[in-house]
Design a protein around this motif. Structure first.
Motif, mmCIF file in Angstrom:
data_model
loop_
_atom_site.group_PDB
_atom_site.id
_atom_site.type_symbol
_atom_site.label_atom_id
_atom_site.label_comp_id
_atom_site.label_asym_id
_atom_site.label_seq_id
_atom_site.Cartn_x
_atom_site.Cartn_y
_atom_site.Cartn_z
ATOM 1 N N UNK A 41 0.828 -1.211 0.000
ATOM 2 C CA UNK A 41 0.000 0.000 0.000
ATOM 3 C C UNK A 41 0.858 1.255 0.000
ATOM 4 N N UNK A 42 1.942 1.250 0.760
ATOM 5 C CA UNK A 42 2.792 2.436 0.858
ATOM 6 C C UNK A 42 3.598 2.686 -0.401
ATOM 7 N N UNK A 43 3.682 1.706 -1.276
ATOM 8 C CA UNK A 43 4.430 1.888 -2.519
ATOM 9 C C UNK A 43 3.569 2.521 -3.614
ATOM 10 N N UNK A 44 2.264 2.657 -3.368
ATOM 11 C CA UNK A 44 1.365 3.194 -4.380
ATOM 12 C C UNK A 44 1.403 4.719 -4.405
ATOM 13 N N UNK A 45 1.203 5.306 -5.596
ATOM 14 C CA UNK A 45 1.092 6.758 -5.720
ATOM 15 C C UNK A 45 -0.304 7.256 -5.357
ATOM 16 N N UNK A 46 -1.293 6.368 -5.412
ATOM 17 C CA UNK A 46 -2.654 6.740 -5.056
ATOM 18 C C UNK A 46 -2.850 6.640 -3.547
ATOM 19 N N UNK A 47 -3.646 7.551 -3.011
ATOM 20 C CA UNK A 47 -4.011 7.458 -1.611
ATOM 21 C C UNK A 47 -4.941 6.274 -1.381
ATOM 22 N N UNK A 48 -4.730 5.537 -0.293
ATOM 23 C CA UNK A 48 -5.571 4.388 0.044
ATOM 24 C C UNK A 48 -5.920 4.466 1.524
ATOM 25 N N UNK A 49 -7.213 4.292 1.826
ATOM 26 C CA UNK A 49 -7.597 4.170 3.229
ATOM 27 C C UNK A 49 -8.728 3.150 3.331
ATOM 28 N N UNK A 50 -8.871 2.574 4.513
ATOM 29 C CA UNK A 50 -9.967 1.645 4.770
ATOM 30 C C UNK A 50 -10.746 2.129 5.974
ATOM 31 N N UNK A 51 -12.042 1.742 6.020
ATOM 32 C CA UNK A 51 -12.900 2.088 7.152
ATOM 33 C C UNK A 51 -13.601 0.837 7.650
ATOM 34 N N UNK A 52 -14.020 0.878 8.916
ATOM 35 C CA UNK A 52 -14.836 -0.212 9.431
ATOM 36 C C UNK A 52 -16.309 0.141 9.227
ATOM 37 N N UNK A 53 -17.214 -0.657 9.786
ATOM 38 C CA UNK A 53 -18.643 -0.428 9.581
ATOM 39 C C UNK A 53 -19.133 0.841 10.274
ATOM 40 N N UNK A 54 -18.351 1.396 11.178
ATOM 41 C CA UNK A 54 -18.716 2.651 11.855
ATOM 42 C C UNK A 54 -18.063 3.867 11.203
#
Length: 461
Positions: free
Chosen positions: A20-33
């Motif tokens: 994930x840290x090698x990507x140029x695009x921003x990436x984030x994840x969320x939980x059900x809340x």
């Protein structure tokens, strides 16, 4: 308190995060809340928010996107179970800048197929957007940078002015952005799909200005081989911007007055008036009211063009916008010149804050552009500034007491609190910081806060 982990999701290990840290695009994840459970390096860079600050926060608090409340792409994916690809949106970074992005979303499931959250990737489209604007010359009111009270007051007026068809007069010193405001009014108006035509009235003598504005018919003079439409005809249905209108001659004032009264033009060599549907926005760096009193400018024309009046402040009257404008210009030139300048040094910012800027925003842009020529990377230092802004031999603070950055920060926070009547959340949004950061700065800087929190309640820190 120990340092937070890179992710709050079980099953994410170092190898997954290395990817994930090698990507140029921003990436984030969320939980059900809707709480952020992972946040990669590109997301940190684009938003200017560290992973440690983002983890555990609701995504809407971190991103402050234009779609968070009503048209969230990730929410649509949760509801439909379908991924979304390449959806346009805007987010707001820590500095309060709106960043155009492209979004893709998908669901996250555990090994049993249960939905445990969602993932969103986003790509910074600033460079593409900037290049498009450079090519199209189409700027909106969002491109006018400023958070000072004077600018916020103008921002409140612009949509209302755009909705009308009244003639507008914009007065302001050179370099204050008169044409940028004119374009913003046009692009916010019902005429936005029609042409925006600009002409500098001071750049042409009367004979040429007349033919440029009103056009001519074939045979009107020796070299007139064919009909040529004027700027008013080209702007039909749209907007014409008459820059430096205070410099036109008395004879041209009479011609222009007739056009505004009759809403018709007469091309040179023509035999009948031609109706035009054009909104007129005029601008000048002179005081037209004084010119009327001196008998230089016609009073009847003055009142024809001054139906709606805007006075643009000089940069010296809105110094609190200088850091924001500087960051914006550095970001702009980084994209256009493919550089990675981090910012300006504290001493450079002090110099900029002390400077009177007779050339206003245009002068600041020229200063930053010159610094980009001399600075290869890192921070812009005083040696990269024009000679008049560099310290003289044996001088430490330019002959003036240096403006401390913490005092500037204190002033900005105090002004935002007053403007928002003590509402901490709205104040933090205006300043481009988290509410928790605002509370910390209020305490560390010793800022006296209003008793009300902006909602009619008394509140204590």
């Amino acid at each position: 308190m120990g340092k937070r982990s890179k992710t709050l999701f079980p099953g994410f290990g170092d190898s997954e995060f290395a990817i994930l840290d090698s990507l140029n695009e921003g990436v984030f994840t969320v939980d059900r809340d809707w709480r952020i459970t992972s946040f990669n390096r590109a997301a940190e860079r684009i938003l200017g928010i560290s992973r440690e600050e983002a983890l555990g926060c609701r995504c809407s608090e971190v991103f402050r996107a234009d779609v968070c409340e009503q048209n969230c792409a990730l929410r649509r994916t949760f509801e439909s179970a379908l991924p979304i690809v390449d959806a346009p949106a805007h987010i707001v970074n820590r500095q309060g800048q709106r960043i155009p992005i492209r979004v893709a979303t998908a669901l996250l499931k555990d090994r049993s197929g249960n939905i445990i959250g969602g993932v969103e990737t986003f790509q910074d489209m600033t460079q593409v957007e900037q290049l498009r604007k450079e090519l199209d010359s189409r700027y909106s009111f969002e491109d006018i940078i400023g958070r000072s009270p004077a600018m916020l007051q103008l921002f409140d007026l612009l949509p209302q002015i755009a909705d009308s068809s009244s003639t507008v007069l914009i007065e302001g010193a050179s370099g204050t952005g008169k044409e940028l405001f004119a374009r913003a009014i046009h692009n916010l108006s019902p005429r936005s799909k029609k042409p925006f035509v600009a002409i500098n009235c001071a750049a042409l003598p009367d004979t040429l200005l007349e033919s440029e504005l009103f056009g001519f018919k074939a045979g009107a003079f020796t070299d007139a081989k064919r009909d040529k439409p004027g700027r008013f005809a080209l702007a039909d249905g749209g907007t014409i911007f008459l820059d430096e209108i205070g410099d036109i001659s008395a004879a041209m004032q009479v011609r222009l007055l007739r056009v505004l009264q009759e809403r018709t033009i007469e091309p040179l060599g023509g035999i009948k008036p031609v109706p035009v549907d054009v909104r007129v926005i005029a601008a000048t760096n002179r005081n037209l009211s004084n010119l009327v009193q001196e008998g230089v400018f016609r009073e009847d024309l003055f009142y024809r063009i001054r139906v709606v009046y805007l006075q643009l402040p000089g940069l010296a009257q809105r110094r609190e916008d200088i850091p924001l404008l500087t960051e914006h210009l550095i970001s702009k030139f980084n994209h256009l010149q493919n550089k990675n300048i981090a910012g300006v040094s504290d001493e450079v910012m002090t110099r900029l804050m002390e400077h009177d800027f007779p050339g206003n925003v245009r002068e600041l842009e020229n200063i930053i552009e010159q610094a980009f020529v001399l600075c290869r990377d890192g921070l812009i230092e005083t040696k990269h500034l024009p000679p008049e802004l560099r310290p003289q031999s044996g001088e430490k603070n330019g002959g003036k007491e240096a403006i401390r950055l913490d005092s500037l920060e204190r002033s900005a926070i105090e002004e935002a609190l007053r403007r928002r009547h003590g509402n901490r959340r709205q104040t933090a949004a205006d300043l481009g910081i988290n509410v928790s950061t605002l509370y910390r700065k209020i305490r560390t800087l010793g800022i006296a806060t209003p008793e009300s929190d902006g909602r009619g309640k008394r509140r204590r820190l």
